[in-house]
Write a protein that holds these residues in place. Structure first.
Motif, PDB file in Angstrom:
ATOM      1  N   LEU A 338     -19.384  27.591 -25.805  1.00  0.00           N
ATOM      2  CA  LEU A 338     -17.971  27.903 -26.009  1.00  0.00           C
ATOM      3  C   LEU A 338     -17.497  27.631 -27.430  1.00  0.00           C
ATOM      4  O   LEU A 338     -16.425  28.108 -27.828  1.00  0.00           O
ATOM      5  CB  LEU A 338     -17.113  27.069 -25.046  1.00  0.00           C
ATOM      6  CG  LEU A 338     -17.347  27.269 -23.559  1.00  0.00           C
ATOM      7  CD1 LEU A 338     -16.504  26.275 -22.771  1.00  0.00           C
ATOM      8  CD2 LEU A 338     -17.018  28.692 -23.130  1.00  0.00           C
ATOM      9  N   GLY A 339     -18.263  26.872 -28.216  1.00  0.00           N
ATOM     10  CA  GLY A 339     -17.777  26.352 -29.485  1.00  0.00           C
ATOM     11  C   GLY A 339     -17.116  27.356 -30.415  1.00  0.00           C
ATOM     12  O   GLY A 339     -15.970  27.169 -30.838  1.00  0.00           O
ATOM     13  N   PRO A 340     -17.799  28.448 -30.787  1.00  0.00           N
ATOM     14  CA  PRO A 340     -17.146  29.414 -31.674  1.00  0.00           C
ATOM     15  C   PRO A 340     -15.871  29.996 -31.082  1.00  0.00           C
ATOM     16  O   PRO A 340     -14.872  30.174 -31.790  1.00  0.00           O
ATOM     17  CB  PRO A 340     -18.226  30.488 -31.863  1.00  0.00           C
ATOM     18  CG  PRO A 340     -19.516  29.756 -31.647  1.00  0.00           C
ATOM     19  CD  PRO A 340     -19.219  28.766 -30.556  1.00  0.00           C
ATOM     20  N   GLY A 341     -15.888  30.284 -29.786  1.00  0.00           N
ATOM     21  CA  GLY A 341     -14.696  30.822 -29.140  1.00  0.00           C
ATOM     22  C   GLY A 341     -13.552  29.836 -29.124  1.00  0.00           C
ATOM     23  O   GLY A 341     -12.385  30.212 -29.324  1.00  0.00           O
ATOM     24  N   VAL A 342     -13.868  28.568 -28.894  1.00  0.00           N
ATOM     25  CA  VAL A 342     -12.829  27.534 -28.917  1.00  0.00           C
ATOM     26  C   VAL A 342     -12.174  27.472 -30.296  1.00  0.00           C
ATOM     27  O   VAL A 342     -10.945  27.444 -30.423  1.00  0.00           O
ATOM     28  CB  VAL A 342     -13.420  26.158 -28.539  1.00  0.00           C
ATOM     29  CG1 VAL A 342     -12.416  25.038 -28.809  1.00  0.00           C
ATOM     30  CG2 VAL A 342     -13.829  26.148 -27.075  1.00  0.00           C
TER      31      VAL A 342
END
Length: 371
Positions: A338-342
């Motif tokens: 999820l990191g980039p989307g977060v």
């Protein structure tokens, strides 16, 4: 507009990059080195199967960004869309898989259901006793040691100030917005984003918000090289065989996790250590997934400090008490994908005040005590 991002893991580094890309002056503050806590402890799994269903729009957005990462950041972060294979060994697992496949389809995730014979013919050597599996061809893996530094480096090129290896002092609301005292000076900004992982509730509590969260250390390991033949990331449904998972890197080593209880971690030090007494049982739990592990040497084990929220869901969005304060923490061991989307979504909210990604289930006010 300007912002302070507190915490330099993947969530914080990605947020700093996307804020800077939107033209917001941003300072990223990390008490150690960027990417040194939960991010570096990650397995590197980029999967959408098995997620909390309303989280899928965020996961889809993030997967698209993983695919753009090398061009966007100017570095190869070793994202490989090798697919994600999830094996089934029990009737409970079969029911869980089919239920998820049905629920996920309206949310834009199509999983291929494989029979036992198809698993053996397409993925030789994996799960010889599996009765079924799901396969998601567009998922895969990335390198946890590369991604957060790559985001921070790219953010710096856009003008962000990256502050590492500092003691953190007072964090307070100021006349201008927010003030963060560090051992290398004071920083002020109109907005503050709390991406401090397991320490997130400590920051939130300064603004009268409380989140039930505990710090735990996953048990991770890597083997000596084997002949390279396992392309997908491999996991299981319904926590079969302890919920173990593994992937093979291009050098041949098998990276593995799961199948062992996580260790307790003190937030005073943040030091997480793999427990060697848990390794034999962990390896036994992985043998039904990959029998070739039976006589392989483990060359390194490690852990890291992760924050696990009581309900297993992250805290993400605006503060419920303090204008200008935002949170993105507590991803409970499933935040790497999820990191980039977060980072993109938090930057969008902070810059525009809105997003079309559903976040209502992740609001911090779900833990507020009734009056």
């Amino acid at each position: 507009m300007d912002a302070i991002v507190l915490g330099g893991g993947l969530m914080g580094a990605a947020s700093a990059f996307f804020l800077a890309r939107r033209g917001i002056r941003v300072t990223l503050i990390e008490r150690n080195r960027v990417g040194s806590a939960a991010t570096v402890a990650s397995f590197g799994n980029i999967r959408r199967s098995g997620r909390y269903i309303p989280q899928l729009p965020l996961a889809h957005r993030s997967l698209a960004l993983w695919g753009q990462a090398e061009a966007m950041l100017g570095r190869d972060v070793e994202f490989r869309a090798t697919g994600h294979l999830r094996l089934v060994f029990s009737q409970e697992g079969l029911a869980a898989m089919r239920s998820f496949v049905k629920e996920a389809r309206p949310w834009g995730l199509e999983l291929e259901e494989l029979t036992a014979g198809e698993v053996r013919s397409r993925f030789s050597g994996l799960g010889p006793d599996a009765i079924a599996a799901s396969f998601s061809p567009n998922d895969g893996s990335g390198n946890p040691r590369l991604i957060a530094p790559a985001f921070a480096h790219a953010a710096r090129k856009l003008g962000a100030d990256i502050v590492e290896n500092v003691g953190i002092g007072a964090i307070r609301k100021s006349a201008y917005g927010f003030q963060v005292e560090t051992s290398k000076g004071s920083h002020e900004a109109s907005m503050l984003l709390n991406t401090t992982g397991a320490w997130g509730t400590r920051v939130a509590s300064l603004f009268a918000e409380t989140v039930p969260i505990v710090a735990k250390g996953p048990q991770m390991g890597v083997t000596e090289p084997l002949p390279y033949r396992i392309l997908p990331v491999v996991g299981v449904w319904a926590h079969d065989h302890g919920g173990g998972y593994l992937r093979q890197v291009e050098r041949g080593n098998i990276v593995f996790g799961g199948g062992a209880e996580r260790t307790d971690v003190s937030l005073d030090t943040g030091y997480a250590k793999a427990d060697p007494t848990r390794l034999p049982g962990q390896l036994r739990s992985l043998l039904p997934i990959l029998p070739a592990l039976k006589n392989v040497a483990v060359i390194r084990t490690w852990s890291g400090c992760e924050g696990y929220v009581e309900d297993g869901l992250p805290v993400m969005g605006r503060s419920s008490t303090t204008p200008g304060l935002f949170h993105a923490f507590g991803f409970s061991g499933h935040g790497f994908q999820l990191g980039p989307g977060v980072g993109d979504v938090m930057a969008e909210i902070m810059a525009t005040g809105k997003t079309d990604i559903p976040l209502q289930d992740f609001r911090i006010e779900r833990f507020a005590k009734p009056n």
